[in-house]
Motif scaffolding. Structure first.
Motif, PDB file in Angstrom:
ATOM      1  N   SER A 194      21.013  -8.357  -4.824  1.00 37.59           N
ATOM      2  CA  SER A 194      20.657  -8.372  -6.574  1.00 37.59           C
ATOM      3  C   SER A 194      19.819  -9.195  -7.048  1.00 37.59           C
ATOM      4  CB  SER A 194      22.081  -8.411  -7.235  1.00 37.59           C
ATOM      5  OG  SER A 194      22.490  -9.844  -6.995  1.00 37.59           O
ATOM      6  N   LEU A 205      24.917  -2.689 -19.367  1.00 33.69           N
ATOM      7  CA  LEU A 205      25.525  -4.227 -19.723  1.00 33.69           C
ATOM      8  C   LEU A 205      25.934  -4.561 -18.518  1.00 33.69           C
ATOM      9  CD1 LEU A 205      27.980  -3.834 -22.733  1.00 33.69           C
ATOM     10  CD2 LEU A 205      25.686  -4.769 -22.657  1.00 33.69           C
ATOM     11  N   TYR A 252      22.500  -5.630 -16.664  1.00 28.21           N
ATOM     12  CA  TYR A 252      22.076  -6.705 -17.327  1.00 28.21           C
ATOM     13  C   TYR A 252      22.621  -7.880 -16.593  1.00 28.21           C
ATOM     14  CZ  TYR A 252      21.086 -10.403 -20.774  1.00 28.21           C
ATOM     15  OH  TYR A 252      20.629 -11.390 -21.469  1.00 28.21           O
ATOM     16  N   ARG A 253      24.163  -8.033 -16.565  1.00 25.63           N
ATOM     17  CA  ARG A 253      24.804  -9.154 -16.026  1.00 25.63           C
ATOM     18  C   ARG A 253      24.489  -9.357 -14.471  1.00 25.63           C
ATOM     19  NH1 ARG A 253      25.940 -12.058 -12.945  1.00 25.63           N
ATOM     20  NH2 ARG A 253      27.810 -13.217 -12.436  1.00 25.63           N
ATOM     21  N   GLU A 254      24.047  -8.228 -13.699  1.00 29.96           N
ATOM     22  CA  GLU A 254      23.653  -8.412 -12.353  1.00 29.96           C
ATOM     23  C   GLU A 254      22.197  -8.760 -12.035  1.00 29.96           C
ATOM     24  OE1 GLU A 254      25.935  -8.512  -9.850  1.00 29.96           O
ATOM     25  OE2 GLU A 254      27.468  -8.718 -11.512  1.00 29.96           O
ATOM     26  N   GLY A 255      21.440  -8.748 -13.308  1.00 26.93           N
ATOM     27  CA  GLY A 255      20.173  -9.130 -12.903  1.00 26.93           C
ATOM     28  C   GLY A 255      19.111  -8.448 -13.348  1.00 26.93           C
ATOM     29  N   MET A 256      19.456  -7.158 -14.008  1.00 25.53           N
ATOM     30  CA  MET A 256      18.406  -6.438 -14.588  1.00 25.53           C
ATOM     31  C   MET A 256      17.610  -7.311 -15.658  1.00 25.53           C
ATOM     32  SD  MET A 256      18.939  -2.916 -16.755  1.00 25.53           S
ATOM     33  CE  MET A 256      19.420  -3.742 -18.236  1.00 25.53           C
ATOM     34  N   PRO A 257      16.141  -7.064 -15.803  1.00 24.86           N
ATOM     35  CA  PRO A 257      15.639  -7.957 -16.675  1.00 24.86           C
ATOM     36  C   PRO A 257      16.038  -7.504 -18.082  1.00 24.86           C
ATOM     37  CG  PRO A 257      14.198  -6.693 -15.183  1.00 24.86           C
ATOM     38  CD  PRO A 257      15.458  -6.350 -14.867  1.00 24.86           C
ATOM     39  N   GLY A 258      16.005  -8.707 -18.988  1.00 28.07           N
ATOM     40  CA  GLY A 258      16.479  -8.471 -20.186  1.00 28.07           C
ATOM     41  C   GLY A 258      15.738  -7.742 -21.073  1.00 28.07           C
TER      42      GLY A 258
END
Lengths: 442, 618
Positions: A143, A182, A185-191
């Protein structure tokens, strides 16, 4: 090595009672509201199974049995093994629904087996959550530096059911799937993906209420200002590391934004369906039609607003009784809450949801098992989406999108699937209590 | 995954923000804003609309042109409907069972949207049918009848003037938000122009509902009810018998007759033929397509919309301008050699003595004479060139109301057209035309368009010897106001002293002894002193139009009238008899025995086949 049933200690002492109690309160409170929404002067007869409240009672009792079975009867590892098969079956059901489903209120999302009918779309949320958690928690998936084909696989897992549900014209459930972002995002998707998404929604709405030329100018100005600040800072502030491709990033966001602004009219007029258009127009105040499109929301706002601080009291809501609000026991159940229990009752419900959601996030976060964490984030995100869209819709903050309010709305499919979603998490979480005892953040 | 640990906080903070927004909105609608509580009360109360009776339309003598009768709308509250005998229901209202089934299929489909609302099921049921229904009403739970007033027309006259009423559609409601679906509004005619006064004000009765939406009681004994205020009656200036007589005479002819009371400008009759039958007005929706597709265009009000060349009637205008400009006097004589010949232009004329003076020229309607007059006006040395002179001429003509909307209280009036120098500059180029180019203006041909209303108004101006009141169709009084401009005299740019000279000529047109060349002798009625002028308007589309204007009596005129019969031929043949018969009827009350033959001939004549029809609209 964790084992299924530790011999030395009874793990059930560590059951998350906060979640369970919140769940029970919501379900029982929900049933009271279903009862109130069906209340007429004919009196109440719980054994009359033509009544929604009686049937809901059956759904609730069966949901409790399911919960018990999940907690005591199933090995939590089981889900990881069956998630692929489960997912495939659900996809098959979704596809079948498009062809042989029953049409209710314009969407073809019900499957009927003998006396039972249910919505595969509800179950698909469970299957998708499980498969996403299984896939993303496997050693194969990195991830922090995911391979492109892995991202593609994740996207497909989410998109296939979305497309099928869209084909059933059950737009509400499709939107709910966006909740998975969501978790991503928590798992590393760029903000920036989230920022871009929110910006896009904001641009779309603002363009509709103003005009494309005004918005184009405003947006360009904002981008230019932000870019200038960033550029100057980068030049003179040594603490900020210089970033390559700064110009192209801003140029790209400018172009994408402008494309959206000028495409808004087209999307609005040609992509959206007539009723969706009308609902958005109603929400944004572009058209006022309280006898037609705006009828539901107007009546629902009246019902909720007339509740005042403490409400009219259980079974004393007049708006509810007179059936002014359509779909009152399902999508618009929150009207009954607002009318009979007032602002205090509404807050009570909101706080219960917030507690459930935040608690799941917290427990998921500190769980060392990635499957549990990812799955937990899925569950909390789905509940979040449902609550925000559903309550927002009844008080005129969100366009009318027909999705149920978790644990409260009348209906077996919805209650069952949220029960399964929640209790699978509770069981997963319970399974790893030992491991996170040792970690620093207990 | 510790690297992403902080992200949970962002997610939770975002979640909390959204929940606070939800809570704030709830706080607003539940605690702060009272509007929703009020609306909730309104929901439990049922407002039943009570419709006012629409005002009647009367003629000038108090005859009812449009009255009211009671009909019923059958309403349905779909949620309350129990099983009922569809065929019995249909038998009462003469309905097809399919209609009922279709309606209920619709209600079922939109049931959530409909809720407990009540809506019209069948509209405009006669009181006879309603009474049968009312006797069996307990078999049809959920259905109810409400009384409404509908129009009825006791006098078969003036359908084009009255207009009709129809249910408002969505477009209309969008523009007029105070109307609700199911309301009626006037379309065309007096019904439209006087909608404000006629419609009255709706009232309501408030009932309290019980939990099953049954009416429980009259809310607070009607303390807050509002009674409907009936619409005001509108008295029109129309003389119903005259209007009816005019329509009878114009039957099977295309054209129109407009009669005005010169001393007030009140329109006594306005016939547009072929017109609409009053029977059709009552059920206009049924006939609407037929009317629209009728090649003779019965909905088209020729009296105010059809602008055509006036023909020889217009010579009077040129005569007056000539006198005013001083280019001729009443003793000026001009020759006529079977017409007017100048350069390569010839305007033909009929055989009569030559030369003629002013009065005889009017009496015999000499084309040549008025060609000389127009050229004298346009080639007047006082003006630098013909363009300036023509502009001056145009100003005079327009002062009679020609070439512009008169500003009547009648909808869809047309302005017609009077040319000026610009018109010909455009057609021929600047200074590329001269007085001979526009010679046909002298005899009312060419680029002139006047509606029959213009002609009648002109005739009233002559009758008044120099001024007119703007023609109008609604009388003041009884709470009805009319624009103050209808009480103002409008003077022309011609000195009033010249008018008696023209009137003298008009008297001779009708009253000169037989054999002396008066063109309008057929309009002669002993003792009425009718003054008139014939006209025969050429038109490129077929036979000439027959035109006649007249007023009577000569002194203190009571009626001024213009008749325009399309493609009928000479003015004296059709328009003059029709106009004079109407004058006789109006002033004497009946037609003298020696003119009965003429009356018969007019009534029976059918000139419809002379009219060339443009292909009907598809």
């Amino acid at each position: 090595m964790r084992t299924y049933l530790p011999s030395s200690e009874n793990i059930y002492r560590h059951l998350d009672w906060t979640l369970i109690i919140c769940y029970l309160v919501l379900v029982i409170f929900g049933w009271m509201n279903v009862l109130a929404s069906c209340n007429t002067d004919d009196g109440i007869n719980i054994l009359d199974f033509s009544q929604k409240y009686s049937r809901q009672l059956i759904w609730i009792l069966s949901a409790f049995l399911i919960a018990l079975f999940i907690i005591f009867g199933l090995d939590p590892k089981f889900y990881r093994f069956i998630s692929v098969i489960f997912y495939i079956i659900v996809i098959g059901l979704l596809a079948a629904t498009i062809f042989i489903g029953n049409e209710v209120n314009g969407s073809k999302s019900w499957l009927t087996f003998g006396p039972f009918s249910f919505q595969p779309a509800e179950i698909s949320k469970i299957a998708t959550s499980m498969l996403l958690a299984t896939f993303m928690s496997s050693q194969y998936f990195d991830s922090s530096h995911p391979k492109f084909k892995d991202i593609l696989a994740v996207a497909l897992i989410m998109l296939i059911p979305m497309v099928l549900i869209l084909a059933e014209r059950e737009t509400g459930s499709v939107l709910v799937y966006c909740g998975f972002f969501l978790m991503f995002y928590r798992e590393g998707m760029p903000g920036w993906v989230l920022i871009a998404a929110f910006t896009a929604i904001a641009l779309f709405i603002l363009t509709l209420v103003t005009s494309s030329s005004v918005m184009a100018m405003a947006y360009s100005a904002v981008i230019l200002v932000v870019f200038t600040i960033r550029f100057v800072k980068q030049k003179y502030d040594r603490r900020i590391p210089p970033r390559k491709r700064l110009v192209s990033i801003y140029l790209l966001s400018l172009l994408a934004g402008l494309a959206l602004i000028f495409g808004t009219k087209y999307i609005f007029n040609d992509v959206l369906q007539e009723h969706q258009k009308a609902r958005i127009e109603q929400l944004l105040g572009m058209k006022k039609d309280i006898m037609g499109v705006g009828y539901n929301v107007h009546q629902s706002e009246i019902a909720i607003g007339s509740g005042g601080l403490t409400g009219k009291g259980f079974l004393h809501g007049t708006q509810t009784k007179y059936n002014f609000v359509p779909e009152q026991s399902t999508d618009f159940i929150f009207c009954t809450v607002g009318e009979e229990w007032g602002f205090l009752g509404s807050m009570f419900v909101l706080i219960l949801y917030a507690t459930i959601i935040i608690r799941i996030f917290n427990r998921a976060e500190r769980n060392t098992d990635p499957f549990t964490r990812i799955y937990g984030y899925c569950v909390a995100s789905l509940i979040t989406m449902h609550v925000i869209i559903n309550i927002g819709m009844t008080i005129g903050l969100v366009p009318v999108i027909g999705i149920p309010l978790p644990f409260i709305s009348y209906g077996g499919s919805s209650l069952w699937s949220f029960t399964i979603l929640l209790f699978v998490f509770i069981r997963q979480d319970l399974d790893s209590w030992k491991t996170y005892k040792k970690t620093s953040y207990v | 995954m510790a690297a992403n640990f902080g992200r949970k906080h962002y997610i939770v903070i975002g979640l909390l923000i959204v929940f606070v927004i939800l809570a704030a909105r709830l706080f607003h609608i539940q605690i702060i804003d009272d509007e929703y509580k009020v609306n909730a009360d309104n929901n439990a109360l049922k407002y039943e609309t009570r419709y006012p009776a629409r005002g009647q339309i009367l003629d000038r003598n108090g005859n009812i042109l449009v009255g009211n009768k009671i009909i019923y709308d059958i309403m349905v509250t779909p949620r309350d409907v129990k099983e009922f005998d569809t065929s019995a229901f249909c038998a009462i209202f003469d309905l097809d069972t399919g209609y009922v089934k279709e309606k209920f299929r619709e209600y079922k489909k939109f049931r959530t949207k409909i809720g407990f609302r009540t809506m019209p099921f069948i509209k405009q049921v006669s009181s006879l049918q309603y009474n049968i229904f009312a006797e069996q009403a307990n078999n049809f739970t959920g259905f109810d009848g409400i009384a409404r007033s509908a129009r009825y027309y006791p006098y078969d006259a003036g359908a084009n003037i009255i207009g009709y009423i129809s249910e408002v559609d969505e477009n209309f409601i969008e523009k007029h938000p105070d109307y609700k679906p199911g309301d009626y509004t006037g379309r065309t005619g007096i019904e439209e122009t006087r909608e404000e006064e006629l419609k009255g004000e709706k009232g309501y009765t408030i009932y309290l509902r019980d939990s099953k939406n049954r009416i429980l009681s009259h809310y607070k004994d009607g303390e807050f009810d509002k009674s409907p205020i009936p619409g005001k009656d509108v008295v029109s200036t129309i003389d119903a018998p005259l209007q009816q007589y005019g329509e009878q005479l114009m039957k099977n002819k295309v054209g129109s007759v407009v009669a005005i009371e010169p001393s007030t400008g009140e329109i006594l009759a306005m016939v547009s033929s072929p017109g609409i039958d009053v029977d059709m007005l009552a059920e206009i929706n049924k006939h609407y397509n037929d009317l629209i597709n009728d090649p003779y265009k019965p909905m088209y009000n020729r009296a105010v919309m059809s602008a055509q060349p006036p023909g020889s009637v217009f010579k009077l205008v040129n005569g007056l301008i000539g006198l005013q400009e001083g280019v001729i006097t009443t003793s000026s004589r001009f020759p006529c050699h079977n017409g007017y010949h100048a350069g390569n232009v010839t305007v033909g004329c009929h055989v009569h003595p030559s030369p003629l003076d002013f009065y005889s020229a009017i009496k015999m309607s000499c084309n040549s004479y008025f060609c000389y007059v127009l050229r004298a006006i346009l080639d007047n040395k006082q003006y630098s060139n013909v363009a300036v002179a023509l502009d001056q001429w145009s100003k005079y003509v327009k002062s009679f109301g020609f070439g512009q909307k008169l500003g009547t209280d009648f909808p869809s009036e047309q302005a017609g057209f009077i040319p000026d120098a610009k018109t010909y500059d455009k057609a021929y180029g600047k200074r590329r035309w001269h007085s001979l180019t526009v010679i046909s203006l002298s005899i009312g041909q060419g680029e002139i368009g006047c509606t029959p209303l213009h002609l009648a108004n002109f005739c009233a101006t002559l009758a008044n010897r120099g001024y007119y009141y703007t023609p109008h169709i609604v009388k003041e009084g009884n709470g009805i106001k009319i624009d103050s401009c209808f009480h103002e005299r409008h003077y022309t740019l011609i000195d009033t002293t010249y008018f008696p000279e023209v009137v003298k000529g008009m008297y001779m047109v009708v009253n000169s002894p037989a054999g002396t060349g008066g063109t309008g002798r057929i309009a002669y009625v002993p003792g009425l002193d009718i003054c008139g002028k014939t006209g025969t308007a050429q038109n490129p589309h077929g036979d000439d139009h027959s035109v006649f204007i007249c007023f009577a009596p000569m002194d203190n005129p009571k009626i001024a009238i213009a008749a325009y019969v399309e493609n009928a031929g000479f003015g004296a043949t059709w328009a003059a008899p029709i106009a004079s018969l109407m004058v006789e009827k109006y002033l004497n009350g009946n037609i003298s025995p020696e003119r009965k033959d003429l009356e018969q001939r007019m009534e029976n004549a059918n000139l419809m086949n002379r009219v060339r029809i443009k292909s009907p609209r598809k």
